[in-house]
Structure formats: structure tokens, C-alpha cells
Write an enzyme that holds these catalytic residues in place. Sequence first.
Site, PDB file in Angstrom:
ATOM      1  N   LEU A  43      34.422  13.826  21.555  1.00 51.39           N
ATOM      2  CA  LEU A  43      34.467  13.697  23.002  1.00 51.39           C
ATOM      3  C   LEU A  43      35.730  12.961  23.442  1.00 51.39           C
ATOM      4  O   LEU A  43      36.298  12.160  22.690  1.00 51.39           O
ATOM      5  CB  LEU A  43      33.241  12.931  23.503  1.00 51.39           C
ATOM      6  CG  LEU A  43      31.873  13.550  23.213  1.00 51.39           C
ATOM      7  CD1 LEU A  43      30.774  12.653  23.763  1.00 51.39           C
ATOM      8  CD2 LEU A  43      31.765  14.944  23.806  1.00 51.39           C
TER       9      LEU A  43
ATOM     10  N   LYS B 226      26.432   5.217  22.577  1.00 50.17           N
ATOM     11  CA  LYS B 226      27.254   5.899  21.574  1.00 50.17           C
ATOM     12  C   LYS B 226      27.194   5.096  20.274  1.00 50.17           C
ATOM     13  O   LYS B 226      27.796   4.031  20.157  1.00 50.17           O
ATOM     14  CB  LYS B 226      28.699   6.029  22.047  1.00 50.17           C
ATOM     15  CG  LYS B 226      29.594   6.832  21.107  1.00 50.17           C
ATOM     16  CD  LYS B 226      30.987   6.992  21.697  1.00 50.17           C
ATOM     17  CE  LYS B 226      31.859   7.833  20.785  1.00 50.17           C
ATOM     18  NZ  LYS B 226      32.093   7.217  19.469  1.00 50.17           N
TER      19      LYS B 226
ATOM     20  N   CYS C 295      35.768 -25.568 -13.879  1.00 51.11           N
ATOM     21  CA  CYS C 295      35.348 -25.971 -12.535  1.00 51.11           C
ATOM     22  C   CYS C 295      33.961 -25.411 -12.238  1.00 51.11           C
ATOM     23  O   CYS C 295      33.745 -24.201 -12.347  1.00 51.11           O
ATOM     24  CB  CYS C 295      36.359 -25.455 -11.514  1.00 51.11           C
ATOM     25  SG  CYS C 295      35.877 -25.738  -9.797  1.00 51.11           S
TER      26      CYS C 295
ATOM     27  N   LYS D  61      26.820  13.005  29.662  1.00 47.74           N
ATOM     28  CA  LYS D  61      26.830  14.442  29.419  1.00 47.74           C
ATOM     29  C   LYS D  61      26.161  15.176  30.582  1.00 47.74           C
ATOM     30  O   LYS D  61      25.161  14.696  31.140  1.00 47.74           O
ATOM     31  CB  LYS D  61      26.048  14.783  28.141  1.00 47.74           C
ATOM     32  CG  LYS D  61      26.542  14.107  26.883  1.00 47.74           C
ATOM     33  CD  LYS D  61      25.618  14.437  25.716  1.00 47.74           C
ATOM     34  CE  LYS D  61      26.083  13.757  24.431  1.00 47.74           C
ATOM     35  NZ  LYS D  61      25.160  14.024  23.302  1.00 47.74           N
TER      36      LYS D  61
ATOM     37  N   CYS E  92      35.933 -29.921  -8.212  1.00 47.91           N
ATOM     38  CA  CYS E  92      36.080 -30.715  -9.441  1.00 47.91           C
ATOM     39  C   CYS E  92      37.191 -31.754  -9.369  1.00 47.91           C
ATOM     40  O   CYS E  92      37.351 -32.564 -10.293  1.00 47.91           O
ATOM     41  CB  CYS E  92      36.320 -29.795 -10.634  1.00 47.91           C
ATOM     42  SG  CYS E  92      37.911 -28.924 -10.569  1.00 47.91           S
TER      43      CYS E  92
ATOM     44  N   GLU F 134       0.830  -1.211   0.000  1.00 44.96           N
ATOM     45  CA  GLU F 134       0.000   0.000   0.000  1.00 44.96           C
ATOM     46  C   GLU F 134       0.864   1.260   0.000  1.00 44.96           C
ATOM     47  O   GLU F 134       0.546   2.247  -0.662  1.00 44.96           O
ATOM     48  CB  GLU F 134      -0.918  -0.009   1.231  1.00 44.96           C
ATOM     49  CG  GLU F 134      -2.006  -1.083   1.176  1.00 44.96           C
ATOM     50  CD  GLU F 134      -2.746  -1.220   2.496  1.00 44.96           C
ATOM     51  OE1 GLU F 134      -3.985  -1.180   2.478  1.00 44.96           O
ATOM     52  OE2 GLU F 134      -2.079  -1.356   3.542  1.00 44.96           O
TER      53      GLU F 134
ATOM     54  N   ASP G 159       3.921   1.544  -1.259  1.00 43.63           N
ATOM     55  CA  ASP G 159       4.505   1.686  -2.594  1.00 43.63           C
ATOM     56  C   ASP G 159       3.494   2.242  -3.597  1.00 43.63           C
ATOM     57  O   ASP G 159       3.851   3.011  -4.495  1.00 43.63           O
ATOM     58  CB  ASP G 159       5.038   0.335  -3.084  1.00 43.63           C
ATOM     59  CG  ASP G 159       6.284  -0.094  -2.339  1.00 43.63           C
ATOM     60  OD1 ASP G 159       6.930   0.775  -1.728  1.00 43.63           O
ATOM     61  OD2 ASP G 159       6.605  -1.301  -2.358  1.00 43.63           O
TER      62      ASP G 159
END
Length: 660
Positions: free
Chosen positions: A84, A114, A425, A286, A405, A36, A38
Site C-alpha cells: 500500500l 497495520k 572473572c 480501505k 573481579c 489437560e 498437553d
Amino acid sequence: MDFAAAEKRVQELRKMIEKHSYQYYVLDNPSISDFEYDKLLHELLDLETEFPALDSENSPTRRVGGMALNTFAPVRHEVQMGSLQDVFSTEDLVAFDERVREKIEHPVYIVEPKIDGLSVSLEYRDGGFVRGSTRGDGITGEDVSENLKTVRSIPLTLREKLPFIEVRGEVYMPRASFEKVVTRQIENEEEPFKNPRNAAAGSLRQKDSKVTAQRGLDIFVFNIQQVEGKTLTAHKQSLEYLQALGFKVIPSFKAFDNIADAIEEVERIGQNRYAFPFDIDGAVIKVDDFAQRETLGATSKFPKWAVAFKYPPEEKESTLLDIEIKVGRTGALTPTAVFEPITLAGTTVSRAVLHNQDFINEKGISVGDRIVVRKAGDIIPEVVAVAQHQEGKAPYQIPHLCPSCGSVAEREEGEAVLRCVNMACPAQVARNLTHFASRDAMDIDGLGPAIVHQLLEAGLVHSAADLYELKAEALAKLDRMGEKSAQNLVDALAKSKTRDLSRLIFALGIRGIGQRASQLLAQRFGDIDAILAATAEEIATIDGYGDIMAESAADFFALEQNRQLIERLRALGLNMKCEIAPAEDTLAGKTFVLTGTLPTMARSEAKALIEAAGGKVSGSVSKKTDYVVAGEEAGSKLTKANELGVAVIDEAELLKLLGK
């Protein structure tokens, strides 16, 4: 439909598509099916095509990629995109807290994962996306707006029309996307991306945004760089505001009023790091309050109000049960370790590539040993060492017979691998056809490994030329093919006939001749007849070719079966001329060595840029080396460059040399 009706419908479609994109890519809670979704997207695309005046730079249809770019324009960051300070122990975190409390009272800390990706800046004016750029060196980055538009979790319009806002985020490649990309690279015997971060960086700097759109990139936004029309006083408040604007923000951010609880959260994130569907390489602590951040200030390199705690890689022991041998496209016999299953980086693994006999000898690996395994980049399993060797057993020896082979496998002088010498091969034929059809070669859409194996099993093909004689009727009889898919493949084969000669040369899979070398060969001689007539000595005069490469190319084109294949391809209508203009010579005569992880691009990309400008890239440092380009975690090559007095530059300096 008249223009007024079309304009109204376009506005409706854009709102619906953006709403469903947000539900799917940000909230992970879709309310309609992919089919739907798309249908809505295709309806919008049709209307924008029929009424060009209704097209928009921020239309959802730009998500699939736009025009290819020749270069990336530089972007100077008004607010520096810094990094950092890394810490590695709880003692370091306690020391950080002590430094903070020397200047401020009652700090509140925000702890968040992170993400291991690539930092970017996103800029919006009046609520609309206007520009996106890479971090670069923190002061100057590159404009990658068209590629960022393909990242579906990035909003193209915000829920509030702020005069201006710039946010910082981390573009990353989810593990599922990374595994698909690497699987495809390994199948094509290409050098796979080292880790998801490198893959994300390489994908974001693609000149063709359609390629970026296919890589499955995502983003987490974690900071407001600057904003007009809104006052914010704390980090947690800003993250909540970013969510309200429609951004996908960093997951699992939590506030703590003491370092002990913050450290506990860091440890909790570390224990659960592999439960995330993306890579994290640490956690960030932080100070929350912006006024307190101002008081704390910064050093010349890092802010004093935050640190990044880095997690060590996980390693585990297992017992080596067996070593299996696979045959590659060029006949290379690759050993794979099969060991008792272990849980590593969040998934169960039981196999790892052992590369070649030299690697096995160096580690002293034999079946029955206790081995140490880790995941390179937390994705690709690798054997690090032998923890306990079977007493009296010699290292495993790769058999000199092809497992596919039964032909003799030989190790040529100067090579690390054994190769099957049988051109017919079955394992080689399958991989050769897959390579021939791959995106960087003839780019035959719909002809992947599964279809190739079906074609071989049905006896429909034995060589690349047979592909161009396939009929839709025969293809439709294959499993899960159908008439439409069969016709699409026939059409894709017909389209591939127009590819440049350089693509065909690469598709032929000449040992040691990659994309760039194929292009140089095609440019030097112009057409296939001149190449067929060229000697190894003439090919060796190409700047960028050595004697071994020249002999490999000359030997390939001298073989009668290869000449017959080329003549069949010519008769079937494939292009045999080169139409690509010769490369620039900005770096002509200069030799480079690449080491470490570059900030915005994969080493393969840097290599391609250097070679496109006429330079050479070597794998080892010597007195003849002009420049060593060093990134993060540069190793012995950087040490040797310093010992020899070779110039060491970073990515930014390389781009300056390239005039970019």
C-alpha cells in the site's frame, strides 16, 4: 486398542484439540488447563506413532515442528501480494478521500491497525490447509508450509469445506515472545533481533520447523485473495466470513461513511498503539465495496482504493541518574544508562544500553544530563541524543577496572570495547558456561543462566569440563531441581557429547570466532589435534578468515589452560572430529555488504546463506565490494555503493545468485 478403535479416537482427539486451540489462541478464552491440553496432544501423538496409517499432514501434532528442510521451494502467487502507499499526515488522508470521491459516490471506509509483521499466503482445498508461502517480491514467494503449521492460531482445517480459498495474513511475533528471544540472545552475547518484525521473518524462514515452533509466532488474517464456492461483495463482509471459518482476523476493524470519522479512528488507534500486545506501525484505510475498488483501479505500484497511515516513533526526555557497567562473556565491559523512569511505547523503562566509550563520547553523555530516549522497534530502549548537557562536565569514562573481579580492563587496538583480562572473572565464567550450553553451541537442554548461577554458587562447577562430571544426586539438591529434572540434565549433558567439533569450537567462546567461522575451522582441519597444531598463518589461509581472526584462534589454542580444558573434555568423551561436509562455492571470491531491512529474512540469515555458499560479508562498502544487498530504509552504505558504482541488488536477486 485395535485399528478401528484407534481411528475413532484419533478423530475425536483432533476435533477436541482443534476446538481448544481455537479457544486459546484465537479467542484467548481457554476452557481447559495447559496440562489437560498437553495430555490430549500426547495421546494423539502416541496413537499416530503406534498406527502410522492414521498420521495426517494436517494433524495438530504438526504444531510442534516436523522434519528440517534443506531449502524453500518457490511459489508463484496467482493473485499478486501488493503493498500500500504510505501517508504521514491527516492532509494526506483528506487528499486520498478527494481522489476516491472523484470516481465514486458514497464510499464506506474500513479502518484497521497495520500489523508490523511478515505477509504470508495460506491456501486451503476442501477445507484443509495445503500450502503456505511468504510474500517475497509480491509475485514469487517461498513455500514455508511446515513452519506455518507451527503457528497455532492458523487453522489446519476450516469450518466450511470450500473447494478452494487463499487468504493473506500477517505473521508477527508478540512483544512477550520477542522479549524472551532477545533476552536469550543478549545473555549469549549474540546480536539480538532488531525488532519483532525481523524476528518473525527470521523465525518463519528457519530450516528446522521445531525452532520456529519455539518462537511463539502468531498471525492475523486480513484479506481473501481468491475463493471458490462463495461470493463476497465487501471487505467487512469478507472479514466476518473469515472469522466464521475459524481464522484469527485483524483486530478492531470498523466502518465509516466519511473521512473525518475515519481519521478520528486512525488517531484513536495511534493513541492506543502500545496497548496492543504486538507491534503496529500504522493504520490502514480501505474502500469497503469490491465493485468500487474495481472502478478505482491501481497504479503500477499501489491500489488506489487504500492507503497506509504510518505513525512516527515515540521519543521522551529523562534525566540520566547513573551509568552501570556489566561484564560480558568475553570480558567486554558494557555501560548501561540508568535514568528516571518514563512511559515509552506503552511500558515503563529506566535503563538503556550505551554500547561502548565511543558511543558515549559521540553523544557527549555524562551523568546528570537530560537525555532523549526511544525504543528501537518499539521494544529495546536506546539513547538517541543529549537534550541538555551538564555545563562543564566531560563525557563519562568507563573505569579501567572490572566491576566483577577488580582486574585491569584494557582496550585492544582496533576494538571499541574495554575488556577484563582475568580469565577466571566470575562474571565471565557464568556467561561462558551459559554460552557453552546454548542452543547453537552444545545445546544442553535445561542448562540455562539460572541453573548455571546455582551451580557456581554451590561450587559444583568452575569450567565447562566440570559440567560433564555432575551427578544427578548433587543436582537434585539445588533449588527447584528435583530428581527427575536432575536426571534429565545429566542425560542432556551425555547427549551433547556427540555434537560436531564445530559446535564445540563455537561453545568454547573464542573471541571473534562465530558459528560460521567455527565450522570453517573444523572443516579445514578435520579434528582437534590438527587445529591444536595449526599456526596462525595456516589458519589465515581459510577463505573467510582474516589475520585478526586467525591470530585469535591460534592464541586461544596455544594457551595452556585452554589445551588442558580440551584434554579434559576429550577424556570425558566429547567428540573431537568434524563430520560436516564443506560448504558450496557458489559465491566463492565474492564480497557482499548488507544494508536495510530485507523483506523475508534477517540480515544475519542472509549473511549465513552467503557464507555457506563461499562468499564474504563485509561491514563497509569499498571498491572491492562486489554486491550491496539493499532492503528497506537502506542508508549511507547504499549511497556509497552508488557513488563507487558497486552493483546494488535486492533480496530476490541475492536468492537467484544463491540458486534458490
